[in-house]
Design an enzyme around this catalytic site. Structure first.
Site, PDB file in Angstrom:
ATOM      1  CE  LYS A 186      19.676   6.496 132.203  1.00 45.06           C
ATOM      2  NZ  LYS A 186      18.265   6.407 132.566  1.00 45.06           N
ATOM      3  CE  LYS A 239      21.191   4.905 135.628  1.00 40.20           C
ATOM      4  NZ  LYS A 239      19.803   5.013 135.389  1.00 40.20           N
TER       5      LYS A 239
HETATM    6  C1  PBG Z   1      15.093   4.686 133.402  1.00 42.60           C
HETATM    7  C2  PBG Z   1      16.221   4.311 134.309  1.00 42.60           C
HETATM    8  C3  PBG Z   1      17.185   3.331 134.097  1.00 42.60           C
HETATM    9  C4  PBG Z   1      17.945   3.277 135.251  1.00 42.60           C
HETATM   10  C5  PBG Z   1      17.448   4.241 136.116  1.00 42.60           C
HETATM   11  N1  PBG Z   1      16.389   4.898 135.503  1.00 42.60           N
HETATM   12  C6  PBG Z   1      17.402   2.394 132.968  1.00 42.60           C
HETATM   13  C7  PBG Z   1      17.578   2.894 131.598  1.00 42.60           C
HETATM   14  O1  PBG Z   1      17.902   4.046 131.342  1.00 42.60           O
HETATM   15  O2  PBG Z   1      17.342   2.060 130.720  1.00 42.60           O
HETATM   16  C8  PBG Z   1      19.070   2.320 135.488  1.00 42.60           C
HETATM   17  C9  PBG Z   1      19.353   1.987 136.896  1.00 42.60           C
HETATM   18  C10 PBG Z   1      20.141   0.769 137.100  1.00 42.60           C
HETATM   19  O3  PBG Z   1      20.620   0.095 136.163  1.00 42.60           O
HETATM   20  O4  PBG Z   1      20.319   0.424 138.275  1.00 42.60           O
HETATM   21  N2  PBG Z   1      15.275   5.855 132.682  1.00 42.60           N
HETATM   22 ZN    ZN Z   2      13.701   6.011 131.012  1.00 39.48          ZN
END
Ligand code: PBG
Ligand code: ZN
Length: 312
Positions: A186, A239
């Site tokens: 991520k 992601k």
């Molecule tokens: C929270 C989370 C996020 C997303 C999914 N879970 C945001 C982040 O890490 O700030 C992003 C999903 C999206 O942008 O569609 N941990």
């Molecule tokens: Zn988070």
């Protein structure tokens, strides 16, 4: 080469990749207010009250999509995100409702950022995110989701050792058959902006760069994935998707595990905005994008476009 593109039948016969409904997961936001709210930065996506969860999950099931991913937006936040593992919490209640109404695969996001007053994905002490203290809470959240009936838990926090910690917690409580879909690679992405508006989860100080990955790093992404697999991840996720198609490709090629890609909020909103301006053909661009993620090697695509795509 042009003989191969001569007519529609030949082109159909030779089509190498397809995005099927079965490949898709639809994410939804559930909040503790009593009304449905459209998310301004994500046109066509909503914050659902519990009372609407039945209808939207039925709609997802009827569309032929196999799974739904739930994000909870609690009313109360505190330093330790205690609302995240309450038996009657928003996600836990939504899981029960969906399980009672449909046969959908229910996937829950495991993180603290929507639930903490500081908006970070872990416990904060003296301005630092405490890794191992956070693991205990993540285990508790996972267990509460499993107790509510979740089929798959999806940790998105990026703490070290979380997959092992969650696996252990689940196994010790006889949830050996609950899958873990790990947000393994991520990245620290600006494409999460609309999501943070939607889920009220932006950090109140600093950013997430001590836990989310540097967007420049692919070897490190492979190490992240390898560690999660060793700790027990069943499905690994990359992601965001679009700026990381190379990462999807490498992860799939190197490990051959079921691989998911998250077509995130910013990727969705860009298309919506450009199509609203009349600058692109939304449906065609959506299909092209989903196909590119599949072609890169993703077995599973999590996308806000899932419902729209399935309806085509
Ligand atoms: C929270 C989370 C996020 C997303 C999914 N879970 C945001 C982040 O890490 O700030 C992003 C999903 C999206 O942008 O569609 N941990
Ligand atoms: Zn988070």
């Amino acid at each position: 080469m042009r003989r191969l593109r001569k007519n529609e039948k030949i082109r159909a016969l030779l089509k190498e990749h397809n995005v099927n409904k079965n490949d898709l997961i639809y994410p939804i936001f559930v909040h503790e207010k009593n009304k449905i709210e459209e998310i301004p930065s994500m046109p066509g996506q909503y914050r659902y009250p519990l009372s609407e969860v039945r209808d939207i999950s039925k709609e997802v099931e009827d569309s032929g999509i196999p799974g739904i991913l739930i994000f909870g937006i609690p009313e109360k936040k505190d330093e330790f995100g205690t609302e995240a593992y309450k038996t009657e919490g928003i996600v836990q209640s939504a899981v029960k409702t969906i399980k009672n109404t449909t046969d959908l695969l229910v996937i829950t996001d495991i993180c603290l950022c929507q639930y903490t007053s500081h908006g970070h994905c872990g416990i904060v002490s003296e301005g630092k995110i405490k890794n191992d203290d956070t693991l205990k809470l993540l285990g508790k959240i996972a267990l509460s989701h499993a107790n509510a009936g979740a089929d798959i838990v999806a940790p998105s926090d990026m703490m070290d050792g979380r997959i092992g910690a969650i696996r252990k917690e689940l196994d010790e409580n006889s949830f050996e058959d609950i899958l873990i879909m790990s947000y393994a690679a991520k990245f620290l992405s600006s494409f999460y902006g609309p999501f943070r508006d939607a889920a009220h989860s932006a950090p109140t100080f600093g950013d997430r760069r001590t836990y989310q990955m540097n967007t420049a790093n692919i070897l490190e992404a492979l190490r992240e994935v390898e560690l999660d697999i060793k700790e027990g991840a069943d499905i690994v996720m990359v992601k965001p998707a679009l700026s990381y198609l190379d990462v999807i490709f490498r992860v799939k090629e190197k490990f051959g595990l079921p691989t998911a890609a998250y077509n995130v909020s910013g990727e969705y909103s860009m298309i919506k905005a450009a199509s609203k301006m009349g600058w692109i053909d939304e449906k065609k661009v959506m299909e092209e994008i989903l196909l590119s993620i599949k072609r890169a090697g993703a077995d599973i695509i999590i996308s806000y476009f899932a419902l729209e795509y399935a309806s085509l």
